[in-house]
Write a protein that holds these residues in place. Structure first.
Motif, PDB file in Angstrom:
ATOM      1  N   MET A 289      86.383  15.336  61.270  1.00 54.85           N
ATOM      2  CA  MET A 289      85.529  14.371  60.638  1.00 54.85           C
ATOM      3  C   MET A 289      86.694  14.466  58.964  1.00 54.85           C
ATOM      4  O   MET A 289      87.325  13.815  58.361  1.00 54.85           O
ATOM      5  CB  MET A 289      84.536  13.940  60.469  1.00 54.85           C
ATOM      6  CG  MET A 289      83.840  13.867  61.940  1.00 54.85           C
ATOM      7  SD  MET A 289      82.215  13.489  62.278  1.00 54.85           S
ATOM      8  CE  MET A 289      82.099  11.761  60.550  1.00 54.85           C
TER       9      MET A 289
ATOM     10  N   MET B   8      84.322   8.741  66.533  1.00 52.72           N
ATOM     11  CA  MET B   8      85.213   9.284  65.535  1.00 52.72           C
ATOM     12  C   MET B   8      86.200   7.677  64.936  1.00 52.72           C
ATOM     13  O   MET B   8      86.958   7.825  64.132  1.00 52.72           O
ATOM     14  CB  MET B   8      86.031  10.268  66.313  1.00 52.72           C
ATOM     15  CG  MET B   8      85.634  11.724  66.843  1.00 52.72           C
ATOM     16  SD  MET B   8      85.060  12.112  65.090  1.00 52.72           S
ATOM     17  CE  MET B   8      86.981  13.035  64.331  1.00 52.72           C
TER      18      MET B   8
ATOM     19  N   LEU C  84      84.582   6.535  62.167  1.00 55.03           N
ATOM     20  CA  LEU C  84      85.206   7.107  61.248  1.00 55.03           C
ATOM     21  C   LEU C  84      86.546   6.470  60.937  1.00 55.03           C
ATOM     22  O   LEU C  84      87.172   5.726  59.875  1.00 55.03           O
ATOM     23  CB  LEU C  84      84.913   8.465  61.036  1.00 55.03           C
ATOM     24  CG  LEU C  84      85.900   9.116  59.879  1.00 55.03           C
ATOM     25  CD1 LEU C  84      85.457   8.870  58.652  1.00 55.03           C
ATOM     26  CD2 LEU C  84      86.114  10.469  60.270  1.00 55.03           C
TER      27      LEU C  84
END
Length: 528
Positions: free
Chosen positions: A258, A226, A229
């Motif tokens: 996400m 995570m 991202l």
């Protein structure tokens, strides 16, 4: 009396199937041509028909008319038949061999009754320029198949126009671009996020649409963190295009989070479900928050691959994105199904007409035969088969499964033969070539080889335990050869019509030609 089956078994298990492929020194069909030879004599048009038709070329601009007839090969019917039957004997396919080795492509049995439906004259003699009032039958099937895919995906509208997975991915990228253009943000939102183990077309099609592509690499568990991202999200994010499970067979448990993170910065999310064989009836794109998705009917829904076509990449979108779909789409109405034309926001056409109708019908027949419970059973069996295959393969020396600790894999696994390579010098490509000597297929992976010496295998629901055991036992035989007789494996294939080729030729355009005419031109140039 001699036991005629004894030679096929060893220690109670079948030996690798003895196999030797036909090898014909078959000329190219143009070389078989004999001037004046005919397979059929077309009768000349009668005078009254000529008079009624008039000059059929008059409406064609002069620049579009041929100056001379095309130089087509001239052969009798029996010579055409012999030619193509000989070529067919030098091929393998899902109806001849166990296609477990075609990982990521979901090769499965195509029911022959569906093939009969697809080839009946009522289907094959339809013409896309017929008035819609004369084709309500196939349009009705399209609306019914759309309703099924809406249930499977959770999306609100579906288009069958894309001619395959990459075409659907491109259409998804084009919709993302058009959506931001409609909001005046096209210049700002120019980045698409994808992952290394998503299908390469997710990156390629986004690039083709003018986006900058940001690729996230896998963490220790095989999917991006995570934090990775979060580090690339910004006001420039147009969207995320991702496969899940990725081509490793690992399902990303963080996928909904996400998607939510991308939405928070104003981006859209497209779910590449080309290979949804382990997901039917279990999870849906909309349930994870996706805005767009697509399915390959020639993978998940058991219609023919046919060497990349005909195919359908059925794309689904939310109601908010429906105005951007390629048109025409088929819509239900009080008077029956009809074709709806493009609106102002449509991305236009990504393929001709409404899509490959015969493939949609085959997929519809497959679904209707199975029903909702059957679709879920397909995925459950595919996952069971895949994990049984993995258990059997891990009994072999030299093979490993990267990113362990994630529990069962979904529909496929990307294995690594790096250990075998270090111990024998045999590469994954050489294993595949030797496996072809036993009539079996094998695939490595997309480049780059992030997993070293990869093999991507996928059994689907179509294969029995006996099929899987036969495939593994054959591969076990080849692995044993790699340790005992590596030179035998390195020089394979031995039982196929074409042996090893010079890979260097593929990088030199002067040494190959994609058409017969191109070959003749290059050959003439060299001789001159």
């Amino acid at each position: 009396m001699e036991n005629i089956t004894q030679h096929r078994f060893e220690n109670g298990r079948p030996r690798p199937r003895r196999y030797h492929q036909a090898r014909w020194d078959e000329p190219i069909i143009f070389e078989l041509s004999t001037p004046g030879e005919r397979g059929i004599l077309v009768p000349p048009a009668e005078e009254d028909i000529k008079g009624a038709a008039g000059d059929v070329l008059a409406r064609l601009p002069a620049g579009m008319r041929r100056r001379q007839a095309p130089a087509l090969p001239e052969l009798s019917q029996n010579r055409v038949l012999r030619h193509y039957l000989r070529l067919s004997q030098q091929n393998l396919g899902a109806d001849l061999n166990i296609d477990i080795g075609q990982g990521t492509c979901t090769m499965k049995y195509n029911p022959k009754v569906n093939e009969q439906l697809g080839r009946q004259p009522k289907m094959t003699e339809l013409h896309p320029r017929q008035h819609e009032s004369t084709v309500t039958g196939i349009l009705d099937i399209m609306t019914r198949m759309e309703a099924i895919l809406k249930d499977v995906s959770g999306m609100d509208r579906v288009s069958f126009q894309p001619r395959g997975g990459s075409s659907a991915i491109y259409a998804n990228a084009a919709i993302i671009r058009a959506y931001h253009e409609s909001r005046g943000e096209a210049g700002q939102r120019d980045e698409i996020i994808t992952t290394m183990f998503s299908h390469p077309s997710d990156a390629a099609c986004a690039k083709l649409c003018g986006f900058k592509v940001i690729t996230l690499y896998p963490g220790e568990q095989g999917y991006p963190s995570m934090d990775a991202l979060a580090a690339v999200l910004s006001e420039r994010t147009a969207g995320m295009m991702i496969t899940n499970p990725e081509d490793t067979g690992i399902f990303n448990p963080d996928i909904a989070r996400m998607v939510d993170m991308v939405h928070q910065v104003g981006g859209l999310c497209a779910y590449d479900q080309a290979n949804a064989n382990g997901l039917l009836g279990i999870t849906r794109a909309r349930d994870a928050g996706f805005d767009l998705c697509h399915f390959n009917l020639h993978k998940t829904f058991a219609t023919p691959h046919a060497c990349g076509g005909p195919a359908v990449g059925a794309m689904g979108v939310t109601e908010a994105l429906a105005p951007f779909l390629p048109y025409p789409v088929v819509e239900a109405s009080a008077d029956g199904p009809r074709l709806a034309e493009a609106g102002a926001l449509s991305i236009g056409k990504v393929g001709a007409w409404t899509g490959c109708a015969s493939i949609v019908m085959r997929a519809y027949a497959w679904v209707m035969n199975l029903g909702a419970d059957g679709l879920k059973a397909v995925s459950e069996m595919a996952v069971l088969n895949n994990n049984y295959l993995m258990k059997r393969l891990l009994e072999l020396p030299g093979i490993e499964v990267p990113y362990t600790g994630n529990g069962p894999r979904i529909e496929q696994v990307r294995y690594s033969w790096q250990k075998l390579y270090e111990e024998t010098g045999i590469t994954t490509e050489q294993l595949g070539l030797r496996l072809a000597d036993f009539g079996q297929h094998y695939w490595t992976s997309h480049h780059p080889y992030v997993v070293p010496q990869p093999a991507t295998l996928e059994p689907t629901e179509a294969y029995s335990m006996k099929d899987i055991d036969e495939y593994v036992d054959t591969l076990a035989h080849v692995v044993d050869e790699a340790y005992r007789q590596p030179e035998l494996v390195a020089s394979a294939p031995h039982n196929c019509p074409i042996h090893q080729i010079n890979d260097e030729c593929l990088d030199d355009p002067e040494r190959w030609a994609v058409t017969w005419r191109g070959y003749q031109r290059k050959l003439a140039g060299r001789q001159a």
